[in-house]
Design a protein around this motif. Structure first.
Motif, mmCIF file in Angstrom:
data_model
loop_
_atom_site.group_PDB
_atom_site.id
_atom_site.type_symbol
_atom_site.label_atom_id
_atom_site.label_comp_id
_atom_site.label_asym_id
_atom_site.label_seq_id
_atom_site.Cartn_x
_atom_site.Cartn_y
_atom_site.Cartn_z
ATOM 1 N N VAL A 44 0.832 -1.205 0.000
ATOM 2 C CA VAL A 44 0.000 0.000 0.000
ATOM 3 C C VAL A 44 0.867 1.256 0.000
ATOM 4 N N VAL A 45 1.928 1.277 0.802
ATOM 5 C CA VAL A 45 2.838 2.422 0.788
ATOM 6 C C VAL A 45 3.395 2.617 -0.614
ATOM 7 N N SER A 46 3.848 1.553 -1.233
ATOM 8 C CA SER A 46 4.417 1.628 -2.577
ATOM 9 C C SER A 46 3.406 2.150 -3.591
ATOM 10 N N GLU A 47 2.192 1.646 -3.536
ATOM 11 C CA GLU A 47 1.158 2.076 -4.484
ATOM 12 C C GLU A 47 0.789 3.547 -4.284
ATOM 13 N N LEU A 48 0.619 3.974 -3.034
ATOM 14 C CA LEU A 48 0.237 5.364 -2.791
ATOM 15 C C LEU A 48 1.357 6.316 -3.204
ATOM 16 N N PHE A 49 2.609 5.952 -2.921
ATOM 17 C CA PHE A 49 3.739 6.775 -3.356
ATOM 18 C C PHE A 49 3.802 6.836 -4.884
ATOM 19 N N THR A 50 3.700 5.681 -5.516
ATOM 20 C CA THR A 50 3.767 5.628 -6.981
ATOM 21 C C THR A 50 2.660 6.454 -7.606
ATOM 22 N N ASN A 51 1.448 6.330 -7.103
ATOM 23 C CA ASN A 51 0.335 7.112 -7.652
ATOM 24 C C ASN A 51 0.560 8.611 -7.474
ATOM 25 N N ALA A 52 1.080 9.019 -6.315
ATOM 26 C CA ALA A 52 1.335 10.440 -6.080
ATOM 27 C C ALA A 52 2.393 10.967 -7.047
ATOM 28 N N VAL A 53 3.437 10.188 -7.282
ATOM 29 C CA VAL A 53 4.513 10.622 -8.179
ATOM 30 C C VAL A 53 4.037 10.630 -9.638
ATOM 31 N N ARG A 54 3.350 9.583 -10.059
ATOM 32 C CA ARG A 54 2.947 9.455 -11.468
ATOM 33 C C ARG A 54 1.767 10.328 -11.859
ATOM 34 N N HIS A 55 0.854 10.565 -10.928
ATOM 35 C CA HIS A 55 -0.410 11.212 -11.304
ATOM 36 C C HIS A 55 -0.710 12.515 -10.573
ATOM 37 N N ALA A 56 0.071 12.870 -9.536
ATOM 38 C CA ALA A 56 -0.347 13.992 -8.694
ATOM 39 C C ALA A 56 0.762 14.983 -8.368
ATOM 40 N N GLY A 57 1.843 14.960 -9.093
ATOM 41 C CA GLY A 57 2.880 15.965 -8.891
ATOM 42 C C GLY A 57 3.894 15.677 -7.815
ATOM 43 N N GLY A 58 3.895 14.474 -7.273
ATOM 44 C CA GLY A 58 4.893 14.106 -6.273
ATOM 45 C C GLY A 58 4.323 13.976 -4.868
ATOM 46 N N VAL A 59 5.151 13.528 -3.970
ATOM 47 C CA VAL A 59 4.769 13.342 -2.565
ATOM 48 C C VAL A 59 5.202 14.579 -1.791
ATOM 49 N N SER A 60 4.260 15.189 -1.075
ATOM 50 C CA SER A 60 4.598 16.364 -0.262
ATOM 51 C C SER A 60 4.530 16.063 1.229
ATOM 52 N N GLY A 61 4.143 14.850 1.581
ATOM 53 C CA GLY A 61 4.116 14.453 2.981
ATOM 54 C C GLY A 61 3.789 12.982 3.116
ATOM 55 N N PHE A 62 4.213 12.395 4.218
ATOM 56 C CA PHE A 62 3.988 10.972 4.455
ATOM 57 C C PHE A 62 3.879 10.739 5.951
ATOM 58 N N ARG A 63 2.954 9.856 6.324
ATOM 59 C CA ARG A 63 2.805 9.505 7.744
ATOM 60 C C ARG A 63 2.449 8.020 7.828
ATOM 61 N N LEU A 64 3.096 7.343 8.752
ATOM 62 C CA LEU A 64 2.827 5.944 9.037
ATOM 63 C C LEU A 64 2.562 5.865 10.523
ATOM 64 N N GLU A 65 1.390 5.372 10.895
ATOM 65 C CA GLU A 65 0.994 5.399 12.305
ATOM 66 C C GLU A 65 0.465 4.033 12.724
ATOM 67 N N ALA A 66 0.989 3.527 13.837
ATOM 68 C CA ALA A 66 0.524 2.267 14.399
ATOM 69 C C ALA A 66 -0.616 2.541 15.359
ATOM 70 N N GLY A 67 -1.664 1.755 15.258
ATOM 71 C CA GLY A 67 -2.787 1.821 16.180
ATOM 72 C C GLY A 67 -3.015 0.442 16.755
ATOM 73 N N PRO A 68 -4.037 0.291 17.587
ATOM 74 C CA PRO A 68 -4.312 -1.039 18.143
ATOM 75 C C PRO A 68 -4.771 -1.989 17.032
ATOM 76 N N GLY A 69 -3.887 -2.854 16.575
ATOM 77 C CA GLY A 69 -4.221 -3.828 15.539
ATOM 78 C C GLY A 69 -4.318 -3.251 14.136
ATOM 79 N N THR A 70 -3.831 -2.028 13.935
ATOM 80 C CA THR A 70 -3.889 -1.406 12.612
ATOM 81 C C THR A 70 -2.599 -0.640 12.318
ATOM 82 N N VAL A 71 -2.410 -0.379 11.046
ATOM 83 C CA VAL A 71 -1.386 0.555 10.586
ATOM 84 C C VAL A 71 -2.080 1.512 9.633
ATOM 85 N N THR A 72 -1.874 2.812 9.835
ATOM 86 C CA THR A 72 -2.479 3.831 8.971
ATOM 87 C C THR A 72 -1.372 4.473 8.146
#
Length: 103
Positions: free
Chosen positions: A16-44
């Motif tokens: 998912v990280v790879s796909e979201l980064f790739t989509n931002a670079v290919r279709h949206a002008g690049g990545v301007s921010g990134f956040r990875l957050e652990a929650g109870p039983g989840t990763v956002t």
């Protein structure tokens, strides 16, 4: 959501990280921010880009490469949000990660 065949929840997060980064670079002008957050039983995963145009799924077409990333993000995530704001948008995907326990 299930992890990729033969994989685990960590593999799903990496995809998912790879796909979201790739989509931002290919279709949206690049990545301007990134956040990875652990929650109870989840990763956002949140990726910011400068485009205000929301992602859109492309029709499946086995005759051309690509076009399946957005479908993959939605399949692997329990929640996907697109928040458009004046400086672009944030795409957020919440993935289950049952081996991750906090507290």
């Amino acid at each position: 959501m299930t992890a990729p065949e033969g994989g685990n929840a960590g593999d799903a997060v990496l995809l998912v990280v790879s796909e979201l980064f790739t989509n931002a670079v290919r279709h949206a002008g690049g990545v301007s921010g990134f956040r990875l957050e652990a929650g109870p039983g989840t990763v956002t995963v949140s990726v910011h880009d400068p485009s205000t145009v929301p992602p859109r799924p492309l029709p499946w077409d086995a005759t051309r490469p690509g076009g399946f990333g957005w479908h993959l993000v939605q399949e692997l995530s329990v929640e996907v949000r697109v928040d458009v704001h004046t400086t672009g948008k944030t795409v957020t995907a919440v993935l289950p990660c049952p081996t991750l326990r906090r507290g």
